[in-house]
Design an enzyme around this catalytic site. Structure first.
Site, PDB file in Angstrom:
ATOM      1  N   TYR A  48      -2.271 -12.432   7.906  1.00  0.00           N
ATOM      2  CA  TYR A  48      -3.561 -12.117   8.558  1.00  0.00           C
ATOM      3  C   TYR A  48      -4.763 -12.498   7.702  1.00  0.00           C
ATOM      4  O   TYR A  48      -5.896 -12.446   8.169  1.00  0.00           O
ATOM      5  CB  TYR A  48      -3.626 -10.639   8.992  1.00  0.00           C
ATOM      6  CG  TYR A  48      -3.586  -9.624   7.868  1.00  0.00           C
ATOM      7  CD1 TYR A  48      -4.636  -9.475   6.971  1.00  0.00           C
ATOM      8  CD2 TYR A  48      -2.490  -8.796   7.715  1.00  0.00           C
ATOM      9  CE1 TYR A  48      -4.601  -8.536   5.958  1.00  0.00           C
ATOM     10  CE2 TYR A  48      -2.434  -7.847   6.710  1.00  0.00           C
ATOM     11  CZ  TYR A  48      -3.503  -7.728   5.827  1.00  0.00           C
ATOM     12  OH  TYR A  48      -3.451  -6.805   4.829  1.00  0.00           O
ATOM     13  N   GLU A  49      -4.512 -12.896   6.454  1.00  0.00           N
ATOM     14  CA  GLU A  49      -5.618 -13.370   5.614  1.00  0.00           C
ATOM     15  C   GLU A  49      -5.930 -14.840   5.901  1.00  0.00           C
ATOM     16  O   GLU A  49      -6.814 -15.420   5.283  1.00  0.00           O
ATOM     17  CB  GLU A  49      -5.265 -13.170   4.142  1.00  0.00           C
ATOM     18  CG  GLU A  49      -5.208 -11.690   3.797  1.00  0.00           C
ATOM     19  CD  GLU A  49      -4.606 -11.400   2.446  1.00  0.00           C
ATOM     20  OE1 GLU A  49      -5.341 -10.983   1.568  1.00  0.00           O
ATOM     21  OE2 GLU A  49      -3.393 -11.598   2.266  1.00  0.00           O
ATOM     22  N   HIS A  95      -8.666   7.405   8.195  1.00  0.00           N
ATOM     23  CA  HIS A  95      -8.369   6.659   6.964  1.00  0.00           C
ATOM     24  C   HIS A  95      -8.203   7.638   5.797  1.00  0.00           C
ATOM     25  O   HIS A  95      -7.328   7.473   4.954  1.00  0.00           O
ATOM     26  CB  HIS A  95      -9.485   5.651   6.689  1.00  0.00           C
ATOM     27  CG  HIS A  95      -9.213   4.780   5.506  1.00  0.00           C
ATOM     28  ND1 HIS A  95      -8.061   4.014   5.397  1.00  0.00           N
ATOM     29  CD2 HIS A  95      -9.914   4.569   4.380  1.00  0.00           C
ATOM     30  CE1 HIS A  95      -8.081   3.362   4.253  1.00  0.00           C
ATOM     31  NE2 HIS A  95      -9.190   3.690   3.608  1.00  0.00           N
ATOM     32  N   MET A 122       2.623  -5.269   8.779  1.00  0.00           N
ATOM     33  CA  MET A 122       2.069  -6.629   8.797  1.00  0.00           C
ATOM     34  C   MET A 122       2.491  -7.450   7.574  1.00  0.00           C
ATOM     35  O   MET A 122       1.795  -8.379   7.176  1.00  0.00           O
ATOM     36  CB  MET A 122       0.539  -6.550   8.852  1.00  0.00           C
ATOM     37  CG  MET A 122       0.017  -5.786  10.040  1.00  0.00           C
ATOM     38  SD  MET A 122      -1.755  -5.574   9.896  1.00  0.00           S
ATOM     39  CE  MET A 122      -2.044  -4.256  11.081  1.00  0.00           C
ATOM     40  N   SER A 123       3.611  -7.082   6.982  1.00  0.00           N
ATOM     41  CA  SER A 123       4.023  -7.831   5.786  1.00  0.00           C
ATOM     42  C   SER A 123       5.534  -8.001   5.767  1.00  0.00           C
ATOM     43  O   SER A 123       6.224  -7.727   6.747  1.00  0.00           O
ATOM     44  CB  SER A 123       3.563  -7.099   4.524  1.00  0.00           C
ATOM     45  OG  SER A 123       4.245  -5.877   4.406  1.00  0.00           O
ATOM     46  N   ALA A 163       3.702  -0.434   3.558  1.00  0.00           N
ATOM     47  CA  ALA A 163       3.300   0.718   4.371  1.00  0.00           C
ATOM     48  C   ALA A 163       3.552   0.340   5.821  1.00  0.00           C
ATOM     49  O   ALA A 163       3.477  -0.842   6.178  1.00  0.00           O
ATOM     50  CB  ALA A 163       1.824   1.009   4.169  1.00  0.00           C
ATOM     51  N   SER A 200       0.858  -1.189   0.000  1.00  0.00           N
ATOM     52  CA  SER A 200       0.000   0.000   0.000  1.00  0.00           C
ATOM     53  C   SER A 200       0.890   1.232   0.000  1.00  0.00           C
ATOM     54  O   SER A 200       1.918   1.261   0.644  1.00  0.00           O
ATOM     55  CB  SER A 200      -0.911   0.058   1.228  1.00  0.00           C
ATOM     56  OG  SER A 200      -0.858  -1.126   1.962  1.00  0.00           O
ATOM     57  N   HIS A 216      -0.954 -11.993   2.724  1.00  0.00           N
ATOM     58  CA  HIS A 216      -0.583 -11.686   4.113  1.00  0.00           C
ATOM     59  C   HIS A 216      -0.955 -12.842   5.043  1.00  0.00           C
ATOM     60  O   HIS A 216      -1.950 -13.527   4.812  1.00  0.00           O
ATOM     61  CB  HIS A 216      -1.347 -10.445   4.606  1.00  0.00           C
ATOM     62  CG  HIS A 216      -1.056  -9.205   3.837  1.00  0.00           C
ATOM     63  ND1 HIS A 216      -1.779  -8.846   2.721  1.00  0.00           N
ATOM     64  CD2 HIS A 216      -0.119  -8.246   4.013  1.00  0.00           C
ATOM     65  CE1 HIS A 216      -1.300  -7.701   2.251  1.00  0.00           C
ATOM     66  NE2 HIS A 216      -0.292  -7.321   3.012  1.00  0.00           N
ATOM     67  N   HIS A 250      -7.390  -9.071  -3.005  1.00  0.00           N
ATOM     68  CA  HIS A 250      -6.628  -7.871  -3.373  1.00  0.00           C
ATOM     69  C   HIS A 250      -6.570  -7.654  -4.879  1.00  0.00           C
ATOM     70  O   HIS A 250      -6.234  -6.576  -5.322  1.00  0.00           O
ATOM     71  CB  HIS A 250      -5.196  -7.965  -2.852  1.00  0.00           C
ATOM     72  CG  HIS A 250      -5.096  -7.720  -1.393  1.00  0.00           C
ATOM     73  ND1 HIS A 250      -5.366  -6.501  -0.844  1.00  0.00           N
ATOM     74  CD2 HIS A 250      -4.768  -8.534  -0.377  1.00  0.00           C
ATOM     75  CE1 HIS A 250      -5.202  -6.583   0.476  1.00  0.00           C
ATOM     76  NE2 HIS A 250      -4.847  -7.808   0.773  1.00  0.00           N
ATOM     77  N   ASN A 277       1.386   6.397   9.269  1.00  0.00           N
ATOM     78  CA  ASN A 277       0.817   6.823  10.570  1.00  0.00           C
ATOM     79  C   ASN A 277       1.829   6.577  11.675  1.00  0.00           C
ATOM     80  O   ASN A 277       2.827   5.892  11.462  1.00  0.00           O
ATOM     81  CB  ASN A 277      -0.458   6.015  10.863  1.00  0.00           C
ATOM     82  CG  ASN A 277      -0.168   4.518  10.910  1.00  0.00           C
ATOM     83  OD1 ASN A 277       0.043   3.897   9.876  1.00  0.00           O
ATOM     84  ND2 ASN A 277      -0.133   3.963  12.098  1.00  0.00           N
TER      85      ASN A 277
HETATM   86  N1  HPA Z   1       0.889  -0.960  12.349  1.00  0.00           N
HETATM   87  C1  HPA Z   1       0.985  -2.084  11.637  1.00  0.00           C
HETATM   88  N2  HPA Z   1       0.927  -2.089  10.308  1.00  0.00           N
HETATM   89  C2  HPA Z   1       0.769  -0.933   9.665  1.00  0.00           C
HETATM   90  C3  HPA Z   1       0.654   0.276  10.363  1.00  0.00           C
HETATM   91  C4  HPA Z   1       0.713   0.260  11.779  1.00  0.00           C
HETATM   92  O1  HPA Z   1       0.610   1.293  12.478  1.00  0.00           O
HETATM   93  N3  HPA Z   1       0.501   1.256   9.424  1.00  0.00           N
HETATM   94  C5  HPA Z   1       0.526   0.656   8.217  1.00  0.00           C
HETATM   95  N4  HPA Z   1       0.693  -0.680   8.350  1.00  0.00           N
END
Ligand code: HPA
Length: 271
Positions: A90-91, A247, A212-213, A118, A35, A88, A66, A236
């Site tokens: 988490y999927e 978002h 998370m990747s 990201a 992302s 991922h 995706h 963030n």
């Molecule tokens: N935490 C985990 N994964 C993320 C975050 C986060 O703050 N931002 C984008 N991917």
């Protein structure tokens, strides 16, 4: 899965990619888009496209579709293959599932991979909008793509991870944009974001950003002997450190930085 079954599956996937692209070998550079980096595939000339989900033996995400695809073409005359999305943990997929496309691509000519993602920042001096060249990682997902009987099929199972990120390639990428900073990526399972206590813990462990990747892909690519580099776009502050972003704020931040990120990726193909 025993090695012989895996071998057959990989051969079938590799053959399907060859047939779809009508080539024997792929370009040596692979870029995986996370992302924040999406849309780069539009910068590729004379591109050909295959849906990842249409390839045999590639896992289908159970949570989010995706619509990731493989795109092959060239940028400023240099051949490249791009994966426009990733799988991922988490999927609901295994570590083996999520690195499977990378393992298949390495069988047909890919020699180096730029992973993009990201992340959330754990440091006040790395604000949202920063671009971080990852120079080390902490795998906190609780699993590894090297576990089990197929863990040693592609190389050493007890893999030396002391130099998983290619220092020379990363240095060349950093020279393309002076605002890129270096940092350590903590890879977590997700899909919930970090609590304030978790963000504090991760910073204490030595991580600069969290996401998370990527960590499994780094391990798999390094085991395969590929050169690895990783760029992370900070969307963030993790765990509510700093101001809260909506978002929409994140989407605006991505849109504002899109041209800059695309330009870096275009130049990366050639270095
Ligand atoms: N935490 C985990 N994964 C993320 C975050 C986060 O703050 N931002 C984008 N991917």
């Amino acid at each position: 899965m025993v090695a012989t079954t895996l071998e057959k599956h990989l051969a079938a996937t590799a053959n399907a990619i060859r047939a779809a692209f009508r080539v024997d070998e792929l370009p040596k550079t692979l870029i995986v888009l996370g992302s924040g980096f999406k849309g780069f595939e539009k910068a590729i000339n004379s591109s050909k496209n295959i849906e990842l989900g249409q390839l045999p033996h590639v896992a289908t995400p159970s949570v989010q579709g995706h619509g990731a695809s493989l795109v092959m073409g060239s940028v400023d005359g240099t051949p490249v293959v791009v994966m426009t999305g990733r799988l991922h943990l988490y999927e609901g997929l295994s570590a083996h599932d999520i690195v499977y496309p990378l393992r298949a691509l390495s069988q047909i000519g890919v020699k180096r991979v730029l992973l993009t993602n990201a992340s959330g920042s754990l440091r006040s001096n790395i604000p949202p909008g920063s671009l971080v060249a990852i120079n080390d990682q902490i795998n906190l997902t609780g699993t590894s793509c090297l576990i089990g009987p197929t863990g040693k099929y592609f190389g050493k199972q007890f893999l030396d991870m002391s130099s998983a990120f290619d220092a020379q390639w990363t240095q060349k990428i950093c020279l393309l944009d002076k605002t890129i900073v270096r940092g350590v990526y903590a890879g977590v399972l997700g899909p919930a974001y970090e609590t304030p206590a978790e963000a504090k813990m991760l910073a204490g462990l030595g991580a600069d950003v969290v996401g998370m990747s990527t960590v499994q892909e780094v391990i798999a690519a390094h085991q395969l002997g590929l050169k690895v580099s990783c760029l992370s776009f900070v969307t963030n502050m993790s765990g509510g450190l700093g101001e809260t972003l909506t978002h929409q704020d994140v989407l605006d931040l991505v849109a504002k930085n899109q041209e800059r990120l695309q330009s870096i990726l275009i130049q990366t193909v050639g270095v």
